[in-house]
Design a protein around this motif. Sequence first.
Motif, PDB file in Angstrom:
ATOM      1  N   TYR A  65       0.833  -1.208   0.000  1.00  0.00           N
ATOM      2  CA  TYR A  65       0.000   0.000   0.000  1.00  0.00           C
ATOM      3  C   TYR A  65       0.869   1.260   0.000  1.00  0.00           C
ATOM      4  N   CYS A  66       1.879   1.293   0.854  1.00  0.00           N
ATOM      5  CA  CYS A  66       2.757   2.470   0.951  1.00  0.00           C
ATOM      6  C   CYS A  66       3.519   2.701  -0.347  1.00  0.00           C
ATOM      7  N   GLU A  67       4.003   1.626  -0.947  1.00  0.00           N
ATOM      8  CA  GLU A  67       4.747   1.758  -2.206  1.00  0.00           C
ATOM      9  C   GLU A  67       3.843   2.276  -3.325  1.00  0.00           C
ATOM     10  N   SER A  68       2.608   1.791  -3.365  1.00  0.00           N
ATOM     11  CA  SER A  68       1.666   2.240  -4.391  1.00  0.00           C
ATOM     12  C   SER A  68       1.334   3.716  -4.213  1.00  0.00           C
ATOM     13  N   MET A  69       1.044   4.131  -2.988  1.00  0.00           N
ATOM     14  CA  MET A  69       0.680   5.523  -2.734  1.00  0.00           C
ATOM     15  C   MET A  69       1.848   6.456  -3.009  1.00  0.00           C
ATOM     16  N   SER A  70       3.043   6.078  -2.583  1.00  0.00           N
ATOM     17  CA  SER A  70       4.211   6.929  -2.815  1.00  0.00           C
ATOM     18  C   SER A  70       4.488   7.098  -4.305  1.00  0.00           C
ATOM     19  N   GLY A  71       4.322   6.020  -5.070  1.00  0.00           N
ATOM     20  CA  GLY A  71       4.516   6.115  -6.520  1.00  0.00           C
ATOM     21  C   GLY A  71       3.523   7.070  -7.154  1.00  0.00           C
ATOM     22  N   TYR A  72       2.292   7.021  -6.698  1.00  0.00           N
ATOM     23  CA  TYR A  72       1.241   7.923  -7.190  1.00  0.00           C
ATOM     24  C   TYR A  72       1.599   9.384  -6.886  1.00  0.00           C
ATOM     25  N   ILE A  73       2.046   9.658  -5.663  1.00  0.00           N
ATOM     26  CA  ILE A  73       2.369  11.032  -5.262  1.00  0.00           C
ATOM     27  C   ILE A  73       3.617  11.536  -6.005  1.00  0.00           C
ATOM     28  N   GLU A  74       4.599  10.670  -6.173  1.00  0.00           N
ATOM     29  CA  GLU A  74       5.813  11.038  -6.928  1.00  0.00           C
ATOM     30  C   GLU A  74       5.448  11.529  -8.320  1.00  0.00           C
ATOM     31  N   THR A  75       4.555  10.813  -8.981  1.00  0.00           N
ATOM     32  CA  THR A  75       4.150  11.168 -10.348  1.00  0.00           C
ATOM     33  C   THR A  75       3.567  12.584 -10.387  1.00  0.00           C
ATOM     34  N   ILE A  76       2.749  12.922  -9.385  1.00  0.00           N
ATOM     35  CA  ILE A  76       2.147  14.256  -9.348  1.00  0.00           C
ATOM     36  C   ILE A  76       3.214  15.327  -9.147  1.00  0.00           C
ATOM     37  N   TYR A  77       4.103  15.142  -8.172  1.00  0.00           N
ATOM     38  CA  TYR A  77       5.114  16.155  -7.914  1.00  0.00           C
ATOM     39  C   TYR A  77       6.049  16.356  -9.113  1.00  0.00           C
ATOM     40  N   LYS A  78       6.390  15.285  -9.796  1.00  0.00           N
ATOM     41  CA  LYS A  78       7.252  15.411 -10.975  1.00  0.00           C
ATOM     42  C   LYS A  78       6.571  16.238 -12.060  1.00  0.00           C
ATOM     43  N   SER A  79       5.253  16.112 -12.158  1.00  0.00           N
ATOM     44  CA  SER A  79       4.520  16.873 -13.184  1.00  0.00           C
ATOM     45  C   SER A  79       4.366  18.342 -12.802  1.00  0.00           C
TER      46      SER A  79
END
Length: 373
Positions: A357-371
């Motif tokens: 769960y933590c890995e999935s959520m962190s990946g999702y948030i990373e994508t937003i910040y990079k954009s």
Amino acid sequence: MKKKILIVADTPTHPVIGGNRMCILQNAHLLREIGFEVFFLLYDFYGVMDSEKEDCKSFWGDHFFYFTPSGVYKSIHKIASKLVPSLNRKVDFYCSDSLVSFINKLHIRENFEGLLVNYIWLSKLYKTNIPKKALYTHDVFTNRADRITANYKWMYFTPNQEAKALHRFENVLAIQQNEAVFFKLLVPGCKVYTIYSPVTYKSQPITGNHNVLFFSGGGELNVSGLEWYLHEIHPEIVKLVPDYTLCIGGKICDCLNEHHIDKNIKLYGVYDNVADFYQLGDVAINPAYSGSGLKIKTIEAISHGKYIVVHPHSAEGLYGQPPLISSEDPETFAQSLISALANVSLIERQKCKCRQYCESMSGYIETIYKSLF
């Protein structure tokens, strides 16, 4: 060369005694992880303690900046807030124009790529010259005093004032899905991202004991939730699991007295590193049944791989399908905890779900910040 991000808040990051401070730090950590050079500016409007300022300096080093308005400004503000109480409901009443000038001078020196502003009452910082900006809202503050059941004493604003703040930013970051929906309705066309709060999974050994953990700040809503647990659920577990211990950590310990405590309860106080508290057991709770914003205590327990049982309110607005049990029925709540205590195979499965769960959520948030930056 790394891109530079400036985070601005009017609350210190240290010591980490509240969910908002943890959010700021988790965002800073994630931004560093994905390659940004992160700076923190503390806007001292209310009177930060010297020890808090020194703790921030110690953590951030030469990436820490500090600004406080002049004494004259603060005095005028204090008088105006009493003479004209309606000013307290204006989002621009708390942010000095001199803070904008201070940040622009820092920008000339540091050449920031992005600005991450915490809370809508600092939205005046949209005027700064930093090219990319985002507003991290932390919560919905529209009529918040009417929505909170406890004796509410913090910030709240009218819908128009909150809309004014959101409209200033090209990118608005909501901390949970329910709040993102509200912001989009409040300001149609506003670009709102549900960004939650970044977490890093922290693997801890299974203890196999009968401890149940609750780590919390000292807010009235947290105390009310704990009192519900102590009255409705705690006695039942004591009856069926005599060596069960409720371990309570954080500033909430300062809010409890002798009528809250019995031989099956231990108070551990504040921790510099919350992971040290979570090593005490395998099972955690979040009984808070009111409030808004992200359910930090829930996410925190998940990030430490704990089997967590919560009041349904404390599961609202979380990313995806969080690995937890929720119930407002005291008997179901108690039985869920009892079934997990010392159940090593169940705890092992839970730890795996928490990590994923933590890995999935962190990946999702990373994508937003990079954009964004």
